[in-house]
Scaffold this motif. Structure first.
Motif, PDB file in Angstrom:
ATOM      1  N   UNK A  12       4.158  14.082 -12.094  1.00  0.00           N
ATOM      2  CA  UNK A  12       4.487  14.115 -13.520  1.00  0.00           C
ATOM      3  C   UNK A  12       3.377  14.776 -14.316  1.00  0.00           C
ATOM      4  N   UNK A  13       2.133  14.437 -13.998  1.00  0.00           N
ATOM      5  CA  UNK A  13       1.008  15.068 -14.691  1.00  0.00           C
ATOM      6  C   UNK A  13       0.976  16.562 -14.451  1.00  0.00           C
ATOM      7  N   UNK A  14       1.209  16.964 -13.213  1.00  0.00           N
ATOM      8  CA  UNK A  14       1.204  18.387 -12.880  1.00  0.00           C
ATOM      9  C   UNK A  14       2.318  19.092 -13.631  1.00  0.00           C
ATOM     10  N   UNK A  15       3.519  18.497 -13.649  1.00  0.00           N
ATOM     11  CA  UNK A  15       4.653  19.115 -14.345  1.00  0.00           C
ATOM     12  C   UNK A  15       4.365  19.218 -15.844  1.00  0.00           C
ATOM     13  N   UNK A  16       3.768  18.176 -16.429  1.00  0.00           N
ATOM     14  CA  UNK A  16       3.434  18.210 -17.854  1.00  0.00           C
ATOM     15  C   UNK A  16       2.376  19.265 -18.162  1.00  0.00           C
ATOM     16  N   UNK A  32       0.834  -1.212   0.000  1.00  0.00           N
ATOM     17  CA  UNK A  32       0.000   0.000   0.000  1.00  0.00           C
ATOM     18  C   UNK A  32       0.866   1.258   0.000  1.00  0.00           C
ATOM     19  N   UNK A  33       1.887   1.269   0.827  1.00  0.00           N
ATOM     20  CA  UNK A  33       2.797   2.422   0.893  1.00  0.00           C
ATOM     21  C   UNK A  33       3.513   2.618  -0.439  1.00  0.00           C
ATOM     22  N   UNK A  56       4.097   5.608  -5.718  1.00  0.00           N
ATOM     23  CA  UNK A  56       4.037   5.622  -7.189  1.00  0.00           C
ATOM     24  C   UNK A  56       2.920   6.533  -7.678  1.00  0.00           C
ATOM     25  N   UNK A  57       1.777   6.505  -7.013  1.00  0.00           N
ATOM     26  CA  UNK A  57       0.669   7.383  -7.395  1.00  0.00           C
ATOM     27  C   UNK A  57       1.083   8.847  -7.266  1.00  0.00           C
ATOM     28  N   UNK A  58       1.809   9.172  -6.221  1.00  0.00           N
ATOM     29  CA  UNK A  58       2.267  10.546  -6.014  1.00  0.00           C
ATOM     30  C   UNK A  58       3.259  10.951  -7.103  1.00  0.00           C
ATOM     31  N   UNK A  59       4.160  10.020  -7.469  1.00  0.00           N
ATOM     32  CA  UNK A  59       5.108  10.303  -8.553  1.00  0.00           C
ATOM     33  C   UNK A  59       4.367  10.579  -9.862  1.00  0.00           C
ATOM     34  N   UNK A  60       3.362   9.786 -10.166  1.00  0.00           N
ATOM     35  CA  UNK A  60       2.586   9.969 -11.397  1.00  0.00           C
ATOM     36  C   UNK A  60       1.845  11.299 -11.349  1.00  0.00           C
TER      37      UNK A  60
END
Length: 84
Positions: free
Chosen positions: A77-81, A64-65, A70-74
């Motif tokens: 990435x979406x925010x940066x894009x 779960x952790x 990984x969800x936070x990393x994704x």
């Protein structure tokens, strides 16, 4: 007398479990030799195995952790894009 018998029975189960976990650990050591490319993954799994068994709750929490990270990393990435 009954409580002593119960204690002996519990110890036998515990001894059986310890034996099974020892056999599992031996199998894992052999597996790591046969499949060295999986050593990192297998080593991580070993942390959830003890003489008393497989700690499923600890494993589930770790998964779960990891998924949350990984969800936070994704998400980042979406925010940066989106900002570019």
């Amino acid at each position: 007398f009954e409580s002593n018998a119960s204690c002996r029975g519990a110890n036998q189960v515990s001894d059986k479990t310890k034996q099974e976990m020892t056999e599992l650990k031996d199998w894992i050591a052999e597996f790591k030799t046969e499949k060295p490319e999986l050593n990192d993954f297998v080593t991580k799994l070993e942390g959830f195995i003890s003489d008393t068994g497989f700690n499923a709750a600890k494993f589930e929490k770790a998964v779960e952790t990891g998924l949350q990270k990984k969800e936070e990393e994704v998400r980042k990435t979406f925010i940066a894009d989106a900002e570019n």
